[in-house]
Design an enzyme around this catalytic site. Sequence first.
Site: not given
Ligand code: URA
Length: 349
Positions: A82, A161, A168, A183, A187
């Site tokens: 990621h 999220d 946010r 966050s 995931k």
């Molecule tokens: N990527 C995400 O998935 N969440 C964040 O808060 C920032 C970058």
Amino acid sequence: MRMYDIIMKKRNGGELSDEEIKFFVDGYTAGDIRDYQAAALMMAVYFQKMTERETFALTMAMAKSGEMLNLDMIKGIKVDKHSTGGVGDKTSLALAPMVAACGIPVAKMSGRGLGHTGGTIDKLESFPGFSTALSTDRFIENVNNIGISIIGQTAELAPADKKLYALRDVTATVDNMSLIASSIMSKKLAAGADAIVLDVKTGSGAFMKTEEDAFLLAGEMVKIGKNAGKYTAAVVSDMDQPLGFAVGNALEVKEAIDTLKGNGPEDFEELCFTLGSLMLVAGGVAANDNDAKLMLRRVISDGSALKKLAEFVRAQGGDERAVYDTELLPKADIVRPVISDRSGYISHI
Ligand code: URA
């Protein structure tokens, strides 16, 4: 338990219990807690911060707010990667077929563009006909058959999220270390991989503007992964200028294809090799960094990584001919040269 008391406790600098965090996440996901109270809590967290324990509790509550994918049906060690997001970051497009060609099963959920940063799903859709909306069964079947599948984040995966990120985004509470870490990691944990390799970007094109913050975020996410029982490693990489030369969906696909043919830009190739080596070692197909880099070089020089990309594109309904003839990729309606009116060099983008 009352949301009012939770907000006040955090506003006054208190440490929330696991139960209070779970109460908030479950209530917000179910729609019982309203946006205005969630926004107030996010702002309180932004100013008062969260401890390591609170961040972990938030991550786990968000990961468990929806479906936790079970990838046991896929043979081998599943390693996910990621990036925290940047400009010209097409890494997954080249890296996924490279590691799949080396024998690592790639079962990946990717996102669309976020703020100024591009998304893998949008880029993949440059292949005519390509679809990222596969059923979970087909996703698993493709990974077992050809070793690779990439789909978009489903509505069932970490819904807390999804809601909180949107909130946010409009309440100026994105760039908080604990909120970003939870966050991303919620995931990743819900997506079911055995090991996670993180690419944390730093610089003017990243969410973390300074190297110091990027290292802190990387450390925070690695700790969350380890606490959740997953092998987790992170790299901090430069985002003070675009990665490679290409920025834009189809252009980035072309640059990833050039890289799989052995003609990629140096910085992009180096990042793919660094992350790829971590993934091969985590997945147990290479003993060390040196062996891993040799394997990655081999799948580029013998054309098997490029072939893997073509198989992957075909399996998801895309026109694989575009892998071998990039003229078939879409082009912008307007192409305008920008010519310098004096000689010199570019010192910064
Ligand atoms: N990527 C995400 O998935 N969440 C964040 O808060 C920032 C970058």
